[in-house]
Design a protein around this motif. Structure first.
Motif, PDB file in Angstrom:
ATOM      1  N   ARG A  33     -61.399 -19.974  13.485  1.00  0.00           N
ATOM      2  CA  ARG A  33     -60.218 -20.811  13.625  1.00  0.00           C
ATOM      3  C   ARG A  33     -59.123 -19.053  12.909  1.00  0.00           C
ATOM      4  NH1 ARG A  33     -57.820 -25.166   9.373  1.00  0.00           N
ATOM      5  NH2 ARG A  33     -58.426 -23.179   7.666  1.00  0.00           N
TER       6      ARG A  33
ATOM      7  N   ARG B 230     -69.036 -28.979  23.159  1.00  0.00           N
ATOM      8  CA  ARG B 230     -68.955 -29.263  24.739  1.00  0.00           C
ATOM      9  C   ARG B 230     -69.090 -27.736  25.733  1.00  0.00           C
ATOM     10  NH1 ARG B 230     -63.207 -33.213  24.970  1.00  0.00           N
ATOM     11  NH2 ARG B 230     -64.867 -34.732  24.567  1.00  0.00           N
TER      12      ARG B 230
ATOM     13  N   GLU C 183     -59.458 -38.313  16.340  1.00  0.00           N
ATOM     14  CA  GLU C 183     -58.874 -37.385  17.833  1.00  0.00           C
ATOM     15  C   GLU C 183     -57.430 -37.372  17.293  1.00  0.00           C
ATOM     16  OE1 GLU C 183     -58.846 -38.605  22.079  1.00  0.00           O
ATOM     17  OE2 GLU C 183     -59.962 -39.659  21.233  1.00  0.00           O
ATOM     18  N   GLY C 184     -57.324 -36.199  17.563  1.00  0.00           N
ATOM     19  CA  GLY C 184     -55.442 -35.693  16.967  1.00  0.00           C
ATOM     20  C   GLY C 184     -55.684 -34.750  16.261  1.00  0.00           C
ATOM     21  N   TYR C 185     -56.843 -34.557  15.591  1.00  0.00           N
ATOM     22  CA  TYR C 185     -56.401 -34.015  14.712  1.00  0.00           C
ATOM     23  C   TYR C 185     -57.209 -32.739  15.187  1.00  0.00           C
ATOM     24  CZ  TYR C 185     -55.643 -36.815  10.697  1.00  0.00           C
ATOM     25  OH  TYR C 185     -55.210 -38.149   9.607  1.00  0.00           O
ATOM     26  N   ILE C 186     -56.281 -31.419  14.971  1.00  0.00           N
ATOM     27  CA  ILE C 186     -57.061 -29.712  15.552  1.00  0.00           C
ATOM     28  C   ILE C 186     -58.293 -29.849  15.288  1.00  0.00           C
ATOM     29  CG2 ILE C 186     -56.361 -28.669  13.885  1.00  0.00           C
ATOM     30  CD1 ILE C 186     -55.707 -27.798  17.546  1.00  0.00           C
TER      31      ILE C 186
ATOM     32  N   MET D 293     -64.949 -30.469  18.829  1.00  0.00           N
ATOM     33  CA  MET D 293     -65.565 -30.447  20.404  1.00  0.00           C
ATOM     34  C   MET D 293     -65.663 -29.707  20.828  1.00  0.00           C
ATOM     35  SD  MET D 293     -65.699 -34.172  19.932  1.00  0.00           S
ATOM     36  CE  MET D 293     -66.112 -34.670  21.783  1.00  0.00           C
ATOM     37  N   ASP D 294     -64.153 -29.009  21.433  1.00  0.00           N
ATOM     38  CA  ASP D 294     -64.979 -27.852  22.493  1.00  0.00           C
ATOM     39  C   ASP D 294     -66.293 -27.055  22.009  1.00  0.00           C
ATOM     40  OD1 ASP D 294     -61.943 -28.471  23.271  1.00  0.00           O
ATOM     41  OD2 ASP D 294     -60.943 -27.173  22.361  1.00  0.00           O
TER      42      ASP D 294
ATOM     43  N   HIS E 181     -60.887 -31.795  14.920  1.00  0.00           N
ATOM     44  CA  HIS E 181     -61.302 -32.983  15.506  1.00  0.00           C
ATOM     45  C   HIS E 181     -61.518 -31.608  17.068  1.00  0.00           C
ATOM     46  CE1 HIS E 181     -62.888 -36.173  18.301  1.00  0.00           C
ATOM     47  NE2 HIS E 181     -62.383 -35.457  18.574  1.00  0.00           N
ATOM     48  N   LYS E 182     -60.588 -31.380  17.516  1.00  0.00           N
ATOM     49  CA  LYS E 182     -60.682 -30.396  18.749  1.00  0.00           C
ATOM     50  C   LYS E 182     -61.379 -29.215  19.034  1.00  0.00           C
ATOM     51  CE  LYS E 182     -57.986 -28.417  22.249  1.00  0.00           C
ATOM     52  NZ  LYS E 182     -58.221 -26.851  22.843  1.00  0.00           N
ATOM     53  N   VAL E 183     -61.616 -28.968  18.089  1.00  0.00           N
ATOM     54  CA  VAL E 183     -62.001 -27.278  17.133  1.00  0.00           C
ATOM     55  C   VAL E 183     -63.653 -27.780  17.404  1.00  0.00           C
ATOM     56  CG1 VAL E 183     -62.703 -25.655  15.806  1.00  0.00           C
ATOM     57  CG2 VAL E 183     -60.377 -25.999  15.789  1.00  0.00           C
TER      58      VAL E 183
ATOM     59  N   LYS F  54     -49.640 -31.542  14.569  1.00  0.00           N
ATOM     60  CA  LYS F  54     -48.301 -31.778  14.989  1.00  0.00           C
ATOM     61  C   LYS F  54     -47.346 -31.474  14.443  1.00  0.00           C
ATOM     62  CE  LYS F  54     -50.673 -33.339  19.992  1.00  0.00           C
ATOM     63  NZ  LYS F  54     -50.848 -34.231  20.630  1.00  0.00           N
TER      64      LYS F  54
END
Length: 300
Positions: A266, A210, A197-200, A206-207, A202-204, A130
């Protein structure tokens, strides 16, 4: 009103002391006092309150300081642009990058560029996903390498450089280290070490988990690649990292394994603002980076 007066004014405002400002500017104290007095006379209002040997900005002075800094930054930027147009191979480029590109991608491309353009200087800044996007938007950075590339944004241009897979990094003691590939679902019962959490990235991760119907059991977190690799090497858990971050630095006591299902990729690119034209040295760098990665088939 002269630029010299503005520079003297800012120097005094930052130090709240005329003699210290004069020493910083390498001029006589009387010269600084005279220019401040001339500036106040032209504006028709005091900019400083004299408090013993120190000075403090008046309310009007605080307003004027903000605009003076903006004006001087604009002049300095314009001067830099002119100098670069006269000799684009001697510019200064401010480039941002995330930790996931720090170990291999960034040093590889910068060192290659410096071999061809040794007089171009760099100011490099590592930052979060960000932060890098906002820093490019507000001109704190000229360009930023980023992965994955951000969603479509009218204020940003994006040049795609390459795409890469995410790999599993396992401790040497893990039962799957002999496999040529693994499926992500095979790690559903493992402990994970991840970026916070908040790091990109981390989101990659987690997604991806899930999408298979499970949430990873995160037991430890690290804010850079070396920390995560160290935690995996210590047997604390498993992690997923971009392939390029493992080219030259897969740590001892770990094994990297491709993920067969699902394929997690990515796309890495360089971002720069749509709100201004790139300086000549920046244009040279952008063109070089694009050509550089198009030639590297290992990144495909």
């Amino acid at each position: 009103m002269e630029l010299r007066q503005l520079r003297y004014f800012v120097a005094v405002a930052e130090r709240e002391h005329i003699s210290e400002a004069a020493e910083h500017l390498h001029v006589a104290q009387s010269a600084v006092s005279r220019q401040i007095a001339n500036l106040e006379e032209e504006l028709g209002t005091p900019l400083f309150e004299r408090i013993g040997r120190n000075v403090k900005l008046t309310p009007v002075g605080k307003i004027f300081l903000e605009h003076s800094i903006t004006a001087l930054e604009a002049i300095d930027f314009a001067t830099k642009q002119v100098e670069e147009y006269l000799d684009p191979k001697k510019g200064v480029i401010k480039v941002g990058f995330p930790t996931s590109l720090a170990s291999y991608v960034l040093p590889t491309v910068i060192s290659a560029f410096k071999r061809e353009y040794p007089d171009v200087a760099f100011q490099l800044r590592q930052g979060s996903y960000k932060y890098l996007i906002e820093a490019v938007k507000n001109r704190e950075l000229n360009l930023a390498l980023l992965g994955p590339i951000p969603p479509k944004d009218e204020s940003l241009n994006v040049n795609v450089l390459f795409s890469e897979n995410m790999y599993a990094l396992l401790p040497l003691s893990h039962p799957l280290t002999k496999n040529e590939t693994i499926n992500l679902i095979d790690l559903r019962n493992d402990d994970f070490v991840m970026f916070p959490e908040g790091y990109i990235l981390h989101k990659v991760v987690m997604d991806a988990c899930r999408s298979l119907g499970f949430a990873p059991n995160i037991t430890s977190e690290g804010e850079d690649m070396d920390a995560l690799k160290g935690l995996v090497a210590a047997g604390i858990g498993v992690t997923l990292l971009p392939e390029s971050s493992l080219y030259d630095s897969t740590p001892r006591l770990t094994v990297k394994i491709p993920i067969a299902m699902p394929v997690i990729r990515r796309t890495v690119g360089v971002i720069y603002p749509t709100t201004r034209d790139l300086a000549p040295s920046e244009q040279i760098f952008l063109s070089f980076v694009s050509d550089f990665f198009s030639r590297l088939t290992q990144f495909q």
